[in-house]
Design a protein around this motif. Structure first.
Motif, PDB file in Angstrom:
ATOM      1  N   ARG A  47      60.858 -46.298   5.804  1.00 56.58           N
ATOM      2  CA  ARG A  47      60.141 -45.071   6.166  1.00 56.58           C
ATOM      3  C   ARG A  47      60.004 -44.095   4.999  1.00 56.58           C
ATOM      4  O   ARG A  47      59.413 -43.032   5.152  1.00 56.58           O
ATOM      5  N   GLY A  58      67.219 -33.010   8.604  1.00 53.38           N
ATOM      6  CA  GLY A  58      66.528 -34.230   8.936  1.00 53.38           C
ATOM      7  C   GLY A  58      67.279 -35.121   9.897  1.00 53.38           C
ATOM      8  O   GLY A  58      68.505 -35.025  10.041  1.00 53.38           O
ATOM      9  N   ALA A  59      66.532 -36.026  10.547  1.00 49.75           N
ATOM     10  CA  ALA A  59      67.106 -36.899  11.571  1.00 49.75           C
ATOM     11  C   ALA A  59      68.065 -37.918  10.983  1.00 49.75           C
ATOM     12  O   ALA A  59      69.137 -38.178  11.541  1.00 49.75           O
ATOM     13  N   GLU A  62      64.648 -37.785  15.423  1.00 49.37           N
ATOM     14  CA  GLU A  62      63.283 -37.604  14.928  1.00 49.37           C
ATOM     15  C   GLU A  62      62.396 -36.999  16.020  1.00 49.37           C
ATOM     16  O   GLU A  62      61.578 -36.108  15.756  1.00 49.37           O
TER      17      GLU A  62
END
Length: 290
Positions: A199, A29-30, A83
């Motif tokens: 988020r 993941g980012a 992302e």
């Protein structure tokens, strides 16, 4: 020659760092990739503290506040970059990200009165054409896919954030050198957790799916490039460094072809040739113009 060297170090660091960063981001993941890349960067920078103690006395509260604010922009921009690399075509995102040094140059011209000769503008234009050919798929543009892509939107926002960071960081660097503004800015990393909560993003272990080595190499490459870019901007201005650094997608595509066997189209090969030729001419220009 110092400005040229700074530009090439940035060119190599960004070109290689994005390869490792995209690999790690697609594994864990980012947010996880960016957080650990920043923490590793802080650890590496900490080794320089003994050599920067003499400049610490010049660090005032306004400098600390400005550095933290700019650091937040930089960190959020890096999250959005990772992302975007997950969500969209790496080539297309690379084209957009290559505008960071050029936008930094434009902002520097507006606020710091850096100067660019007409011939340099011509060569900058040639480099931009080469980068465009390297990274933009005309079929995607015809279909309108590139402009509805969420990754494209995130990358455009990140370009603005990071370009403002590099430009405005010259203010505190002009007073206390490059180290403390950059180092203090990293302490804004708790912004990660605020962003993740908004988020609803969870953090993964950096050791999951063998992601740690790509994260480490990405951190080493990107932080070295950013330090070189900051030092170069502070010492030499943006007119030589920005176009050389902004050509890094040509290296990114070559490495993608070598390590990931990404095919290179004729258009991309032409773009790489134009980009590299433009960068070489731009780098040698000061030797002939004095």
């Amino acid at each position: 020659m110092g400005a040229i060297l700074s530009g090439f170090i940035t060119y190599i660091g960004w070109g290689t760092g994005d390869i490792f960063g995209a690999t790690a981001a697609r594994k864990v993941g980012a947010a996880t990739t960016t957080l650990w890349a920043i923490l590793i960067g802080m650890a590496l920078l900490s080794l320089y503290i003994p050599f920067a103690l003499s400049e610490l006395q010049g660090v005032t509260m306004p400098i600390v506040i400005l550095s933290l604010a700019l650091g937040s922009l930089f960190i959020l921009g890096n999250i959005l970059i990772n992302e975007a690399l997950i969500l969209s075509s790496v080539s297309l995102i690379g084209a957009i990200l290559s505008l960071i040094p050029i936008l930094t140059l434009v902002l520097s011209l507006l606020f710091f009165h850096d100067t660019v000769s007409p011939l340099q503008w011509v060569i900058i234009g040639v480099v931009l054409i080469g980068v465009f050919l390297c990274t933009v798929n005309f079929d995607d543009i015809k279909k309108g896919n590139g402009f509805r892509d969420k990754g494209v939107i995130l990358s455009i926002i990140s370009v603005l954030m990071v370009a403002v960071y590099f430009t405005a960081l010259r203010l505190p660097m002009g007073k206390v050198g490059w180290f403390w503004p950059v180092y203090i800015g990293y302490f804004s990393f708790p912004i990660f957790f605020i962003y993740a909560r908004i988020r609803n993003i969870s953090f993964e272990s950096p050791f999951k799916k063998n992601a740690f080595l790509p994260i480490l190499f990405s951190a080493l490459s990107l932080r070295t490039a950013e330090i070189s870019f900051n030092i170069g901007l502070n010492l030499y201005g943006s007119t030589i460094i920005a176009p050389i650094a902004g050509a890094y997608p040509s290296l990114f595509l070559i490495l993608s072809f070598i390590f990931f066997h990404d095919p290179l189209s004729i258009q991309q090969r032409i773009g790489i040739f134009i980009t590299i030729a433009g960068v070489v001419v731009f780098s040698l220009l000061p030797l002939f113009t004095g």
